[in-house]
Design a protein around this motif. Structure first.
Motif, PDB file in Angstrom:
ATOM      1  N   HIS A 252      26.557   8.409 -13.677  1.00  0.00           N
ATOM      2  CA  HIS A 252      26.429   9.861 -13.858  1.00  0.00           C
ATOM      3  C   HIS A 252      26.807  10.638 -12.597  1.00  0.00           C
ATOM      4  N   SER A 412      21.078  17.088 -19.018  1.00  0.00           N
ATOM      5  CA  SER A 412      21.197  15.879 -18.199  1.00  0.00           C
ATOM      6  C   SER A 412      20.441  14.715 -18.822  1.00  0.00           C
ATOM      7  N   ARG A 415      22.646  12.847 -21.314  1.00  0.00           N
ATOM      8  CA  ARG A 415      23.716  12.063 -20.678  1.00  0.00           C
ATOM      9  C   ARG A 415      23.150  10.837 -19.959  1.00  0.00           C
ATOM     10  N   LEU A 416      22.030  10.999 -19.279  1.00  0.00           N
ATOM     11  CA  LEU A 416      21.443   9.858 -18.587  1.00  0.00           C
ATOM     12  C   LEU A 416      20.882   8.845 -19.577  1.00  0.00           C
ATOM     13  N   ALA A 419      23.685   6.821 -20.782  1.00  0.00           N
ATOM     14  CA  ALA A 419      24.166   5.913 -19.741  1.00  0.00           C
ATOM     15  C   ALA A 419      23.248   4.709 -19.591  1.00  0.00           C
TER      16      ALA A 419
END
Length: 434
Positions: A252, A412, A415-416, A419
């Motif tokens: 990220h 965020s 997205r994290l 990931a």
């Protein structure tokens, strides 16, 4: 009833402090009165669930024997304004399930996003149990939300276990009896706790906002990922989560050389300190050990090996907390109560713990609520200050769920979370090829 040192530190750390855990079931959603009846049956005798935080006012003005008591008078007439005394627990009214057991208007993800960023309202004891409607596949969830100052993650699990149809005996997993610790070990742990790292790369706090994401992992993927590193007993859930979080942060934000600072990025790893004969005691019975994330390691299996080496010290380090540091904290709270707020503020800064990585395991494999079988469990870690993120992996026998709570740029957490799941799946694919 005074607050313990961990309670008071959580109260004064400047964060919203809301935590949660949800049990997700198959089948038709029960009526609210049925859930309230079960809660009244199983939780009424639990005194902690009736605790309310009380913060009365007391005047600094000196009182003489012939002067009236003016402790309830505000400033403006020459008297010194009142100051807030230290909070303590009180029980103000009988246990009332109707006040606390509510029907949620939204799905679980929306409920988590709604409650994580603000404390629960004052008045009733700071917890709520929501009956949450299911998603496209049906079912429902019982979601317990509380202020962290009242309950920790193990307490949430204990309470939800108590609502199940058959309260099966669970194998004791508490800590063995404490042993004496050496002064050198105490010094090393104090040095580790005060080591300054760096927060997650983020713009000014004015541009950050809370975000929450929940992802599900299949048991097959999780088991395959755990078989790394090769030639060993396999990775523990804590090792696997911390390694995956390190990989997700690299993906990220970029590898460590691209970060603005050269100091390590620390994650706080909670460790339950309850003894085997008190593991079901409610409250805050955990501590957190700081571990440096292996952001400079490119290979995911190599990251697992680094995490294993770091986590091997956790039992001894948490033992130092239990035997020395927490008793010392209780002494500080009595002698210099003003210092607790400073310690709590410092510990909550993301430069000391940019992330928190928690693993919760639901240990009963046959849980059901009024005949509806448990599908999986979902946790909600607390929201910390800008520049931080929390990761919670909840396990049961059929699935694993990952919850990510961020105080970074908008979205965020999503997205994290993606990931981290990618890291798990990459490890699983790599294992299947061998």
């Amino acid at each position: 009833m005074r607050l313990s040192f961990p309670d008071e530190a959580l109260l004064l750390n400047g964060c919203p402090g809301v935590v949660g855990m949800a049990a997700v079931f198959r089948g038709e959603e029960p009526e609210l009165r049925e859930v309230r009846a079960r809660v009244a049956e199983r939780w009424t005798a639990l005194r902690r669930m009736s605790h309310v935080l009380d913060t009365p006012y007391a005047s600094d003005a000196p009182q003489t024997s012939d002067a009236p008591d003016t402790s309830d008078v505000l400033g403006g007439d020459g008297r010194r304004a009142p100051r807030r005394r230290r909070a303590h627990w009180v029980v103000r009214e009988p246990f009332r399930p109707a006040t606390h057991v509510l029907a949620a208007r939204h799905k679980l993800d929306d409920l988590w996003a709604d409650v994580v960023a603000r404390p629960l309202p004052d008045g009733p004891p700071p917890w709520r149990l929501y009956v949450v409607p299911g998603g496209p596949d049906g079912g429902f969830a019982l979601a317990l939300v509380a202020q962290h100052v009242l309950l920790d993650g193990r307490s949430l699990e204990t309470l939800l276990h108590a609502l199940m149809d058959d309260i099966a005996p669970v194998r004791a997993t508490g800590r063995p009896p404490l042993t004496r610790v050496r002064l050198g070990a105490v010094g090393r742990e104090l040095k580790a706790l005060t080591a300054r790292g760096q927060a997650l790369p983020t713009p000014s706090p004015q541009r950050t906002s809370p975000s929450v994401a929940v992802r599900t992992l299949s048991s097959d993927t999780f088991r395959a990922a755990r078989r790394h590193p090769l030639g060993t007993r396999g990775a523990t859930p804590n090792e696997l989560l911390i390694g995956a979080v390190a990989g997700a942060l690299r993906a990220h934000f970029g590898p460590a050389p691209h970060w603005p600072g050269t100091r390590p990025v620390y994650t706080a790893v909670p460790c339950d300190l309850r003894a085997r004969d008190s593991e079901h005691v409610l409250g805050n019975g955990a501590t957190a050990v700081q571990i440096a994330l292996p952001l400079d390691v490119d290979d995911p299996v190599a990251r697992l090996r680094v995490c294993r080496t770091s986590l091997q010290t956790m039992p001894a380090r948490s033992g130092v907390h239990a035997a020395a540091l927490l008793p010392w904290g209780e002494t500080v709270k009595r002698v210099a109560p003003w210092a607790v707020a400073r310690l709590a503020d410092r510990a909550a800064r993301p430069t000391f713990a940019a992330t928190a990585t928690t693993v919760l395991k639901w240990r009963d494999t046959s849980s059901a609520f009024q005949g509806r079988r448990l599908r999986h469990v979902v946790g909600l870690p607390p929201l910390h200050r800008p520049g931080s993120a929390s990761f919670l992996l909840a396990q049961n026998n059929s699935a694993c769920t990952l919850t990510v709570v961020c105080h970074l740029l908008p979205h965020s957490a999503q997205r994290l979370a993606d990931a981290v799941v990618d890291e798990f799946e990459a490890l699983a694919r790599r294992q299947r090829k061998t």
